[in-house]
Motif scaffolding. Structure first.
Motif, PDB file in Angstrom:
ATOM      1  N   ILE A   7     -66.219  22.222   0.822  1.00 16.41           N
ATOM      2  CA  ILE A   7     -64.860  22.534   0.361  1.00 16.41           C
ATOM      3  C   ILE A   7     -64.310  21.316  -0.370  1.00 16.41           C
ATOM      4  O   ILE A   7     -64.289  20.205   0.159  1.00 16.41           O
ATOM      5  N   LEU A   8     -63.886  21.568  -1.609  1.00 17.83           N
ATOM      6  CA  LEU A   8     -63.307  20.526  -2.449  1.00 17.83           C
ATOM      7  C   LEU A   8     -61.805  20.765  -2.533  1.00 17.83           C
ATOM      8  O   LEU A   8     -61.363  21.872  -2.833  1.00 17.83           O
ATOM      9  N   ALA A   9     -61.018  19.736  -2.248  1.00 22.32           N
ATOM     10  CA  ALA A   9     -59.561  19.851  -2.295  1.00 22.32           C
ATOM     11  C   ALA A   9     -58.995  18.642  -3.015  1.00 22.32           C
ATOM     12  O   ALA A   9     -59.213  17.503  -2.593  1.00 22.32           O
ATOM     13  N   GLN A  10     -58.307  18.898  -4.123  1.00 19.26           N
ATOM     14  CA  GLN A  10     -57.695  17.839  -4.932  1.00 19.26           C
ATOM     15  C   GLN A  10     -58.693  16.730  -5.252  1.00 19.26           C
ATOM     16  O   GLN A  10     -58.397  15.548  -5.170  1.00 19.26           O
ATOM     17  N   GLY A  11     -59.921  17.146  -5.610  1.00  8.96           N
ATOM     18  CA  GLY A  11     -60.958  16.209  -6.015  1.00  8.96           C
ATOM     19  C   GLY A  11     -61.742  15.579  -4.890  1.00  8.96           C
ATOM     20  O   GLY A  11     -62.696  14.834  -5.144  1.00  8.96           O
ATOM     21  N   GLU A  12     -61.394  15.874  -3.655  1.00  6.57           N
ATOM     22  CA  GLU A  12     -62.050  15.250  -2.504  1.00  6.57           C
ATOM     23  C   GLU A  12     -62.879  16.278  -1.748  1.00  6.57           C
ATOM     24  O   GLU A  12     -62.406  17.379  -1.435  1.00  6.57           O
ATOM     25  N   LEU A  13     -64.125  15.934  -1.448  1.00  2.00           N
ATOM     26  CA  LEU A  13     -64.975  16.806  -0.637  1.00  2.00           C
ATOM     27  C   LEU A  13     -64.571  16.607   0.818  1.00  2.00           C
ATOM     28  O   LEU A  13     -64.906  15.598   1.439  1.00  2.00           O
ATOM     29  N   ILE A  14     -63.849  17.577   1.376  1.00  4.84           N
ATOM     30  CA  ILE A  14     -63.241  17.381   2.694  1.00  4.84           C
ATOM     31  C   ILE A  14     -64.149  17.811   3.838  1.00  4.84           C
ATOM     32  O   ILE A  14     -63.960  17.371   4.970  1.00  4.84           O
ATOM     33  N   CYS A  15     -65.109  18.689   3.582  1.00  5.69           N
ATOM     34  CA  CYS A  15     -66.067  19.065   4.622  1.00  5.69           C
ATOM     35  C   CYS A  15     -67.277  19.708   3.986  1.00  5.69           C
ATOM     36  O   CYS A  15     -67.218  20.234   2.875  1.00  5.69           O
ATOM     37  N   CYS A  16     -68.398  19.645   4.701  1.00 11.15           N
ATOM     38  CA  CYS A  16     -69.652  20.174   4.180  1.00 11.15           C
ATOM     39  C   CYS A  16     -70.569  20.460   5.363  1.00 11.15           C
ATOM     40  O   CYS A  16     -70.670  19.653   6.288  1.00 11.15           O
ATOM     41  N   GLY A  17     -71.235  21.613   5.360  1.00  6.94           N
ATOM     42  CA  GLY A  17     -72.160  21.920   6.440  1.00  6.94           C
ATOM     43  C   GLY A  17     -72.562  23.382   6.429  1.00  6.94           C
ATOM     44  O   GLY A  17     -72.156  24.162   5.555  1.00  6.94           O
ATOM     45  N   THR A  18     -73.371  23.777   7.402  1.00  7.15           N
ATOM     46  CA  THR A  18     -73.738  25.173   7.543  1.00  7.15           C
ATOM     47  C   THR A  18     -72.540  25.948   8.074  1.00  7.15           C
ATOM     48  O   THR A  18     -71.600  25.368   8.633  1.00  7.15           O
TER      49      THR A  18
ATOM     50  N   GLU B 232     -60.640  32.289   6.974  1.00  7.63           N
ATOM     51  CA  GLU B 232     -59.720  31.695   7.948  1.00  7.63           C
ATOM     52  C   GLU B 232     -59.897  30.183   8.013  1.00  7.63           C
ATOM     53  O   GLU B 232     -58.919  29.426   8.061  1.00  7.63           O
ATOM     54  N   PHE B 233     -61.153  29.742   8.025  1.00  7.42           N
ATOM     55  CA  PHE B 233     -61.434  28.303   8.076  1.00  7.42           C
ATOM     56  C   PHE B 233     -60.917  27.604   6.820  1.00  7.42           C
ATOM     57  O   PHE B 233     -60.302  26.532   6.889  1.00  7.42           O
ATOM     58  N   PHE B 234     -61.151  28.218   5.659  1.00  8.75           N
ATOM     59  CA  PHE B 234     -60.704  27.632   4.395  1.00  8.75           C
ATOM     60  C   PHE B 234     -59.185  27.481   4.370  1.00  8.75           C
ATOM     61  O   PHE B 234     -58.653  26.417   4.017  1.00  8.75           O
ATOM     62  N   MET B 235     -58.472  28.544   4.757  1.00  7.09           N
ATOM     63  CA  MET B 235     -57.012  28.499   4.741  1.00  7.09           C
ATOM     64  C   MET B 235     -56.487  27.459   5.736  1.00  7.09           C
ATOM     65  O   MET B 235     -55.499  26.774   5.470  1.00  7.09           O
ATOM     66  N   GLU B 236     -57.168  27.340   6.866  1.00 14.61           N
ATOM     67  CA  GLU B 236     -56.765  26.335   7.860  1.00 14.61           C
ATOM     68  C   GLU B 236     -56.896  24.933   7.287  1.00 14.61           C
ATOM     69  O   GLU B 236     -56.011  24.082   7.483  1.00 14.61           O
ATOM     70  N   GLN B 237     -57.993  24.668   6.540  1.00 13.64           N
ATOM     71  CA  GLN B 237     -58.186  23.347   5.939  1.00 13.64           C
ATOM     72  C   GLN B 237     -57.106  23.057   4.891  1.00 13.64           C
ATOM     73  O   GLN B 237     -56.628  21.925   4.783  1.00 13.64           O
TER      74      GLN B 237
ATOM     75  N   GLY C 272     -51.590  20.530   3.631  1.00 11.59           N
ATOM     76  CA  GLY C 272     -50.389  20.905   2.884  1.00 11.59           C
ATOM     77  C   GLY C 272     -50.664  21.284   1.463  1.00 11.59           C
ATOM     78  O   GLY C 272     -49.815  21.053   0.577  1.00 11.59           O
ATOM     79  N   ILE C 273     -51.829  21.913   1.207  1.00  8.32           N
ATOM     80  CA  ILE C 273     -52.223  22.267  -0.156  1.00  8.32           C
ATOM     81  C   ILE C 273     -51.944  23.733  -0.387  1.00  8.32           C
ATOM     82  O   ILE C 273     -52.315  24.583   0.417  1.00  8.32           O
ATOM     83  N   ARG C 274     -51.307  24.028  -1.520  1.00 11.09           N
ATOM     84  CA  ARG C 274     -51.045  25.406  -1.903  1.00 11.09           C
ATOM     85  C   ARG C 274     -51.685  25.680  -3.249  1.00 11.09           C
ATOM     86  O   ARG C 274     -51.884  24.779  -4.068  1.00 11.09           O
TER      87      ARG C 274
END
Length: 328
Positions: free
Chosen positions: A230-241, A313-318, A323-325
């Motif tokens: 998951i990429l958010a505002q240019g930052e890779l915030i999590c990665c995995g299976t 659900e996981f994506f929206m939680e991240q 505080g990203i919209r």
């Protein structure tokens, strides 16, 4: 940098898996404004590994930097800082172009060509012999659902958006690549087209191809991908299976059964629902004590299945945690 391998435990066996894509603190800064005096950081020290033979999905809102990362990997955009490898070669190395396929988000082709002519033209760029083209082009058109004579002979200017997406997928595979980049491959496709595209991507994985794609369609990603990031505002915030990312610390189970005391069951089961003599609901924690309680009540357990959050659900939680919209 050198090509690295990772030890991956799959079931009972251990494999040495080479990395098809590897980046280290990759960064991209654009200059904007009339005087180019304003800096926008599109990628922020992105460190990522994608293994050979896996299907990797990159998720993010519009403007998150997904396309920037993909174009940087392809050598279309030069990074401001950081390093990367594709199939063991530095980013931008021309020697690996023959092994890569690419479908852009909004493909634009010479619209006076037919679908068949476009594939012939693309095959010519890869110097694919005519004898191979005669076999591969009809096979690819069949694979993407454009084998009908009317479709393959129609000029691209007469194609619908979904048809352009399909022929774009065919041109991305014309050189039988080892590594395939797909930018929003489901864009413009109807439900049948999305299923066909999904099946095609799965078949690429079954053939040992490495697939890297961006998508907004989280349900499709959940069905296709070996791993996601998951990429958010240019930052890779999590990665995995998916199992790594979606496992909830508050473990819960979906249960169903029949019989037992309703008052006691309601203390255990959240939002218990009765249909005739069958009850269903959700319990939290370890299930052993619950099952012991059922035995004491002489109740029957019909099913018990561990639950997990959906990718959506996981994506929206991240996004909410940061505080990203959506900007779209």
């Amino acid at each position: 940098m050198t090509l690295t391998t990772e030890t991956v435990d799959r079931s009972t066996s251990t494999y040495e898996v080479a990395t098809a894509i590897e980046t280290y603190q990759l960064r991209k800064v654009y200059r904007t404004g009339f005087w180019l005096n304003r800096k926008v950081e599109s990628l922020k020290e992105c460190t990522l590994q994608v293994y050979e033979g896996e299907t990797f999905g990159l998720l993010g809102l519009n403007g998150a930097g997904k396309t920037t990362l993909l174009k940087t990997l392809l050598g279309i955009v030069k990074p401001t800082a950081g390093k990367g490898l594709l199939l063991g070669k530095p980013l931008g190395d021309r020697s690996i172009k023959q092994k890569i396929g690419y479908l852009p988000e909004n493909p634009y082709f010479y619209d006076f060509l037919t679908g068949w002519e476009l594939l012939e033209y693309t095959a010519g760029l890869f110097e694919i012999p005519r004898s191979i083209q005669k076999q591969r082009i009809p096979a690819l058109l069949e694979m993407v659902g454009l084998a009908q004579s009317a479709a393959k002979k129609k000029q691209l200017r007469q194609y619908s958006k979904g048809m352009v997406q399909r022929v774009g997928m065919a041109q991305a595979l014309i050189n039988d690549p080892d590594l395939v980049f797909l930018d929003e491959p489901m864009s413009g496709l109807d439900p049948l087209g999305r299923k066909q595209m999904r099946d095609l991507i799965v078949s690429l994985g079954d053939r040992g191809k490495t697939v890297f794609f961006n998508s907004h369609v989280l349900t499709e990603v959940e069905q296709i991908c070996s791993r996601v990031g998951i990429l958010a505002q240019g930052e890779l915030i999590c990665c995995g299976t998916l199992s790594e990312l979606l496992t909830n610390e508050d473990r819960y189970y979906y249960v169903s059964g029949r019989g037992g005391d309703r008052d006691i069951l309601s203390r255990w089961i959240e939002k218990i629902d009765y249909r005739d003599d069958i009850w269903t609901g959700k319990i939290y924690g370890e299930p052993q004590e619950f099952m012991a309680t059922l035995r004491l009540m002489d109740a029957e357990l019909i099913s018990l299945q561990q639950g997990r959050a959906s990718l959506e659900e996981f994506f929206m939680e991240q996004m909410e945690l940061r505080g990203i919209r959506s900007s779209s």
